[in-house]
Structure formats: C-alpha cells, structure tokens
Design an enzyme around this catalytic site. Structure first.
Site, PDB file in Angstrom:
ATOM      1  CB  THR A 196      32.898  13.068 -32.920  1.00 52.16           C
ATOM      2  OG1 THR A 196      32.246  13.509 -31.716  1.00 52.16           O
ATOM      3  CG2 THR A 196      34.038  14.002 -33.261  1.00 52.16           C
ATOM      4  CG  LEU A 242      35.883   5.277 -33.735  1.00 52.50           C
ATOM      5  CD1 LEU A 242      36.523   4.573 -34.923  1.00 52.50           C
ATOM      6  CD2 LEU A 242      36.771   5.164 -32.510  1.00 52.50           C
ATOM      7  CG  HIS A 243      34.862  11.400 -29.651  1.00 48.28           C
ATOM      8  ND1 HIS A 243      33.634  12.030 -29.749  1.00 48.28           N
ATOM      9  CD2 HIS A 243      34.751  10.517 -28.635  1.00 48.28           C
ATOM     10  CE1 HIS A 243      32.824  11.559 -28.814  1.00 48.28           C
ATOM     11  NE2 HIS A 243      33.460  10.645 -28.128  1.00 48.28           N
ATOM     12  CG  ASP A 244      40.455  11.724 -30.031  1.00 47.83           C
ATOM     13  OD1 ASP A 244      40.897  11.135 -29.031  1.00 47.83           O
ATOM     14  OD2 ASP A 244      39.779  12.778 -29.940  1.00 47.83           O
TER      15      ASP A 244
END
Ligand code: RIB
Ligand code: CA
Length: 313
Positions: A196, A242-244
């Site tokens: 990520t 923008l991890h998720d």
C-alpha cells in the site's frame, strides 16, 4: 463472469471510504452483500455512521450497513484520530446519514450470510481490525470452510510498523483476532503496508479526482488532502498510501498486484512486537504457507481504475 459476492468489514477512515466507493461503483465486478462496521480508526458509533455517509455519497442508500464489535476481543480499543481526525472522515464537511443502520449485529450478519449463501461463494474484505471476523469464527466455526477467500488490508514486513515500530494498525488493534484469522485455513490475500505504501496519492492523482467536478471526486480529493498530511510528515512521502482500496482493486484487476504465497504468523505475546506480522518471505521455515502476501502494485493502473470507476458515481 458473475460479480463477486462480498462483505466489506470496515472502520471508515478516509481510505476505507474510497474502498467502499470503488466497490459501489463496480456492480459488474462486485455484488456487495453488506457492510459491517468495526471499532478501529474511530469508535464503532462513528464507523457505523461513516459507512452510511459513504453509501449515501455514492447514491446507494439501499446498501445494508451493520454495526459489529465495539472493542477488540481481549484488549482496550486503540483508535487513530491522529491520522483520520475526530470524525474519522475529516476533510470535507459531511451531512449526517439518513439511511438506517440494520438492526442485526454485524457478526450475526456475517454468520447468517455465510450459512445461507452457497459454500465458496462469498469473499470477505476486512479493511479494519479483524474483531468481527474472528468473533464470527469463534461463534460459528462451521462458516470457516464456506468462505471463498479473505482479501484483507493489514500487516507489514519490510515496511515495518505504522502504529508501533513493529506493527501495522489493523493487526495491532486486535492481534488475538488476527491470529485466529491467519490461523483459520481460509485462503488469505493480504495487502500489507509493503504494497500500500507504493500506492501514493500524488498531486496529479488527486487532481484527477478534482477534475471529475463531482461530489464524489471533490470528497475523495478533500479526504486525501486531509489524510496524507500524517504520512507525508512521517515518511516524507509525496502523498498518502491509499491502503484499503487495494483490496477491492485486487478483486477487480488482480493483475495489478504481485506477491508471494508464504507463512505469516501474528505476534500476540511480546509487548515490544505485539501485532507484528512475522512474514516468512524468504521461506526459511517449513511453517504452512497461509497467505498470499502482496508486495508490489502497478500504481498507475490502480489509480486509472480508481478514477475511471469513481467517475461513474
Ligand atoms: O494501517 C492502515 C490501516 O489502518 C487502514 O485500514 C486504515 O484505514 C487504518 O484502518
Ligand atoms: Ca481501515
């Protein structure tokens, strides 16, 4: 191919919000059976409210949102207002939601859905602490073999921790829950910080959201403007990871990601390294390979997918 039936388990958080928007903007790929909120970035009352705010922003107030667990299985809740702000969705001004929260508890929804859908037909996408998932497994172990795949955001290895020197936030908040999920035998695809942190919201990418001249585009740009200050200060990076949304992007275009099928264990005993994902990346041990641990992404392709889909809303 029929759209993937999924449940998103989430603690919105600005990046969770973008993941939910991407799923809602992709009906040909994703059949979102429901959203279960969990305590994490902010307390449960706020994550359950924020999930509904995002569904209404997407113009999908019919989406079913359930409140799950309000604290980790065995520990006090640790939150992340320092990253996401007091509301969890700081950045733009947000209206309170008018769509209802479902009466059923999120854990019961997960159990009931896994029991009623055909075995192997449902994917679970946890993008917050794993409390709801592990609680469902403890309460109803019969659902474990019925899960098609778990695609989660959490953990870190070469990137090390973001909430302690050793641990990533989602795993750290509820390490006992993570240990149950990683030891369950369910096919796991993991989006750790190692991947990520290569999906940064650079200025051109955020400008592309603004250029949509839409409520969704403006909100996403305002969220990333707020959310990125933490990572830019800490890592000196040129944007926020923008991890998720990496989990949802994987379901739509898996070829955007690269990783290795390895053993990953969770530290639950040591105060120093609590919540660490001990990833056997070099396959030194003969511990069972339980996770597809991603470490690379086609970031340009990821943001092109994101912009293309969010422009639909
Ligand atoms: O460490 C990043 C994770 O923690 C993301 O899911 C973010 O939303 C926070 O929950
Ligand atoms: Ca999250």
């Amino acid at each position: 191919m029929a759209p993937r039936k999924i449940i998103i388990d989430t603690d919105p958080g600005q990046d969770d919000a973008v993941a939910i928007l991407l799923a809602l903007a992709s009906p040909e790929d994703i059949d979102l059976l429901g959203i279960t909120a969990v305590a994490g970035n902010v307390p449960l009352e706020l994550t359950a409210k924020n999930a509904r705010i995002v569904c209404e922003l997407a113009g999908k107030p019919e989406t079913r949102v359930f409140a799950g667990c309000d604290k980790p299985m065995k520990r006090k809740l640790v939150t992340a207002e320092h990253v996401h702000g007091k509301t969890g969705l700081d950045g733009p001004q947000m209206q309170d939601p008018t769509m209802p929260l479902q009466d059923q508890h999120g854990v019961d929804f997960i159990i009931e859905t896994l029991r009623s859908e055909p075995s192997g037909a449902v994917t679970i996408c946890p993008i917050g602490p794993l409390t709801n998932i592990a609680t469902a497994f403890e309460r109803a172990p019969d659902i474990i073999p019925r899960i098609q795949e778990i695609v989660l955001m959490g953990g870190a290895y070469f990137e090390v921790g973001n909430i302690t020197p050793a641990a990533e936030f989602n795993i750290y908040v509820d390490p006992e829950a993570a240990k149950i999920v990683f030891g369950s035998g369910v096919p796991l695809t993991v989006m750790p910080l190692d991947v990520t942190h290569k999906a940064l919201t650079t200025k051109p990418r955020v400008d592309a959201f603004r250029a949509m001249h839409s409520k969704v585009g403006d909100h996403v740009a305002a969220w990333t403007d707020f959310f990125e200050r933490f990572d830019m200060e800490k890592y000196g990076s040129e944007g926020a990871p923008l991890h998720d949304p990496c989990t949802i992007a994987y379901l739509i275009e898996p070829q955007l990601f690269k990783g290795r099928h390895i053993n990953v264990e969770i530290e639950t005993q040591s105060d120093l390294t609590l919540g660490m994902t001990v990833a056997d990346w070099w396959r030194i041990t003969d511990r069972p390979k339980n996770a597809m641990f991603m470490n690379d992404i086609d970031a340009a392709g990821f943001y092109a997918l994101l912009a293309g889909r969010l422009a639909r809303l």
